[in-house]
Write an enzyme that holds these catalytic residues in place. Structure first.
Site, mmCIF file in Angstrom:
data_model
loop_
_atom_site.group_PDB
_atom_site.id
_atom_site.type_symbol
_atom_site.label_atom_id
_atom_site.label_comp_id
_atom_site.label_asym_id
_atom_site.label_seq_id
_atom_site.Cartn_x
_atom_site.Cartn_y
_atom_site.Cartn_z
ATOM 1 N N ARG A 8 -14.643 -3.611 25.006
ATOM 2 C CA ARG A 8 -15.857 -2.772 25.084
ATOM 3 C C ARG A 8 -16.167 -2.414 26.530
ATOM 4 O O ARG A 8 -16.722 -1.349 26.814
ATOM 5 C CB ARG A 8 -17.054 -3.476 24.425
ATOM 6 C CG ARG A 8 -17.466 -4.746 25.111
ATOM 7 C CD ARG A 8 -18.676 -5.398 24.444
ATOM 8 N NE ARG A 8 -18.814 -6.771 24.883
ATOM 9 C CZ ARG A 8 -19.963 -7.344 25.240
ATOM 10 N NH1 ARG A 8 -21.091 -6.666 25.182
ATOM 11 N NH2 ARG A 8 -20.004 -8.594 25.621
ATOM 12 N N GLU A 55 -28.637 4.244 12.244
ATOM 13 C CA GLU A 55 -27.221 4.572 12.395
ATOM 14 C C GLU A 55 -26.758 5.674 11.454
ATOM 15 O O GLU A 55 -25.885 6.473 11.801
ATOM 16 C CB GLU A 55 -26.366 3.313 12.192
ATOM 17 C CG GLU A 55 -26.609 2.212 13.235
ATOM 18 C CD GLU A 55 -27.836 1.353 12.924
ATOM 19 O OE1 GLU A 55 -28.445 1.526 11.858
ATOM 20 O OE2 GLU A 55 -28.175 0.492 13.761
#
Lengths: 313, 275
Positions: A8, A55
């Site tokens: 990440r 989301e």
């Protein structure tokens, strides 16, 4: 000991680096600090849009942005990108084959202490069922950086899977090259092939050493692109070594193991042992404790390899 | 509005109703009720309000439309056909295996469709994404979406409402087709999403009420949307489900049922249309 970096981290840095030359935007759902898109936000604040903790809306918003000719990278945890927003990814993004690049972080069991609700071991399975979706699971920071660039250059939707935990850098070599849809043979071998993805690749390399000590010659293949799968490479491994072990930080249902079984069962049936999270949920723990608890270890890969070799006719 | 313009728009709305019935009849399936309720809304959007070019459907400067209540694709297709995006005769192929006119809008295959839709709640979010992009790029084009009243029971509609107000998308106009009926019965009985006006105002929207079948009312509402700065506008349009066909009006059972031949002939006769 190799340097350890979370994929990440590489994702966030790649967005910043590519952002200097490419006109894309980045969306996040109140997790920018964790997904590392905050780096992009700091560098290009007018191209970053926080969507809040919503989301499903974010994924359909991204589709609208892509339909208007701008490429969005969309980030949240894998649980919410592939799980919560599955239907939006499928219908808003996948069906119209839009240029939405999903950067899903905190995938798999190595989320760690947050436990089962946040440990998505099903995202590869979900995403690879969507027609036209490219699914990438990089093994280290170098591969993650390359994957982001490849995703940006590809015409169509991409799901990129990144991890929270720092993992060893294994691709730090001058001749490293990333080709979408092409697996990488990291070490030759003749008795069995260890087909690994993500953070399991470095454990497969360790397993190869264990097996070498016992006189078993194991090939190691890194599959960074789960879909489209490098079927040519998988089948050549099946033909040449006669047995396969798959290794993934994901459920044994629907992920790399299933994809490899689909491939060989149709064209070159050989024994395949799947190493991954068995049909169960995660739990809280440190990363090393979790990897041991769920048998995601070099020892377990080696054990599976011995079993696969024993099954050869 | 001048009488001649009103008459022209009414004639187009009649043609669109005929197109809806023709498509649904030939498909022997589809959603006539909620398609008929938006005939004037679609007419006003495509023949007065929006800048589009049937010769160049992907023209970058066009206004965008998202049919968030995607099951009313017959209304969108009939509008696009009457606008010249494809031949009106093609409406007879709706939902057939070799047709590009899919049961729900497919932006990849159908000229003039700006966003695939059909799964309720997703379209309004994509319209938000388009409006955000126009703002981001400094483009003057506007974005329109039609949302069903039943559709507003989807949580994502309210996520989108929050998003649009947060990013001050005054280039976005959402029409809520308030026909009052959904599959299982009256919207207020199945799962009451009202009051839309108070809820949307609380979410930060400019809210305008309109009569969905009155062109003067629609003209005033869309003008108010255009004039409003700093907020997205919702037009809550009071409509009649099945409008224009006597036996379909205000009947839940015509939500997703196609007319048989005799019913089709009667419906077309009521509209003054040839079969």
């Amino acid at each position: 000991m190799a340097e350890k970096i979370a994929t990440r981290e590489a994702y966030g840095q790649a967005l910043v680096d590519l952002g200097a030359t490419h006109d894309f935007v980045v969306l996040d759902a109140d997790l920018a600090a964790a997904t590392k898109t905050a780096k992009f936000k700091a560098a290009y604040p007018d191209r970053f849009f926080d969507c809040g903790i919503a989301e499903g809306n974010m994924m359909s918003v991204a589709a609208g942005i892509a339909a208007s000719g701008v490429t969005p990278f969309v980030s949240t945890f894998a649980m919410f990108a592939a799980g919560r927003a599955y239907e939006q990814v499928r219908n808003s993004v996948g069906y119209p084959h839009l240029n939405v690049k999903i950067g899903a972080t905190h995938a798999g069991i190595t989320v760690g202490e947050d436990g089962a609700t946040h440990q998505c071991n099903e995202d590869i399975a979900l995403m690879r069922t969507i027609p036209g979706m490219t699914v990438i699971n990089p093994a280290d920071a170098i591969e993650a950086t390359a994957a982001v660039k490849a995703a940006l250059e590809l015409d169509g939707p991409v799901y990129m899977r990144f991890g929270r935990a720092a993992v060893p850098v294994i691709n730090d070599r001058p001749d490293y090259r990333f080709e979408l849809g092409k697996g990488v043979t990291l070490a030759e071998g003749t008795d069995v092939t260890l087909v690994a993805t993500g953070l399991m690749v470095h454990l497969a390399l360790e397993a190869r050493e264990i097996l070498a000590g016992e006189g078993v010659s194991a090939r190691v293949v890194n599959i960074h692109t789960i879909k489209p799968l490098d079927e040519e490479l998988i089948l050549s491994c099946a033909r040449e070594t006669g047995a396969l072990v798959t290794a993934e930080e994901h459920s044994v249902i629907g992920g790399l193991g299933s994809a490899v079984c689909d491939c060989v069962s149709a064209a070159c049936p050989v024994p395949v042992k799947r190493v991954g999270v068995e049909d169960t949920y995660g739990r809280s723990g440190t990363v090393p404790a979790l990897l041991a608890y769920y048998d995601l270890t070099a020892d377990h890969i080696a054990r599976a390899a011995r079993e696969a070799v024993a099954m050869k006719k | 509005m001048e009488q001649s313009k009103r008459q022209t728009l009414a004639r187009i709305a009649g043609d669109i109703r005929a197109g809806i019935l023709r498509g649904v009849y030939h498909a022997a399936s589809g959603h006539p009720g909620g398609s008929l309720s938006i005939a004037e809304i679609m007419t006003y959007l495509y023949f007065e309000e929006m800048s589009v070019d049937p010769e160049n459907p992907k023209w970058e400067g066009r206004d965008r439309f998202v049919l968030s209540k995607g099951h009313c694709a017959p209304a969108l297709y009939a509008t696009l056909a009457n606008k010249g995006f494809f031949p009106v005769e093609e409406l007879d192929t709706l939902r057939k295996i070799d047709s590009r006119l899919q049961g729900h809008p497919d932006m990849k295959g159908i000229p003039g469709v700006d966003m695939s839709s059909g799964s309720l709640g997703l379209g309004i979010s994509s319209a938000c994404g388009m409006a955000l992009t126009a703002k981001h790029k400094g483009e003057p084009w506007r974005v329109y979406t039609v949302v069903g009243d039943g559709e507003s029971e989807e949580g994502q509609v309210w996520e989108a409402a929050m998003f649009a107000a947060h990013y001050k998308l005054d280039n976005l106009c959402a029409v809520i087709d308030w026909n009052g009926l959904q599959i299982d019965g009256p919207v207020t009985e199945v799962m009451n999403p009202t009051p839309h006006d108070e809820k949307l105002r609380a979410f930060g929207w400019n809210v305008v009420m309109a009569d969905a079948h009155d062109f003067d009312s629609l003209e005033a509402a869309f003008a108010a949307a255009r004039a409003c700065k700093g907020k997205p506008t919702a037009i809550i349009a009071r409509s009649v489900k099945g409008k224009g066909v006597s036996f379909m009006e205000n009947k839940c059972e015509w939500h997703g049922t196609a007319p048989k031949e005799e019913q089709y002939r009667q419906a077309m006769a009521e509209l003054g249309q040839e079969v």
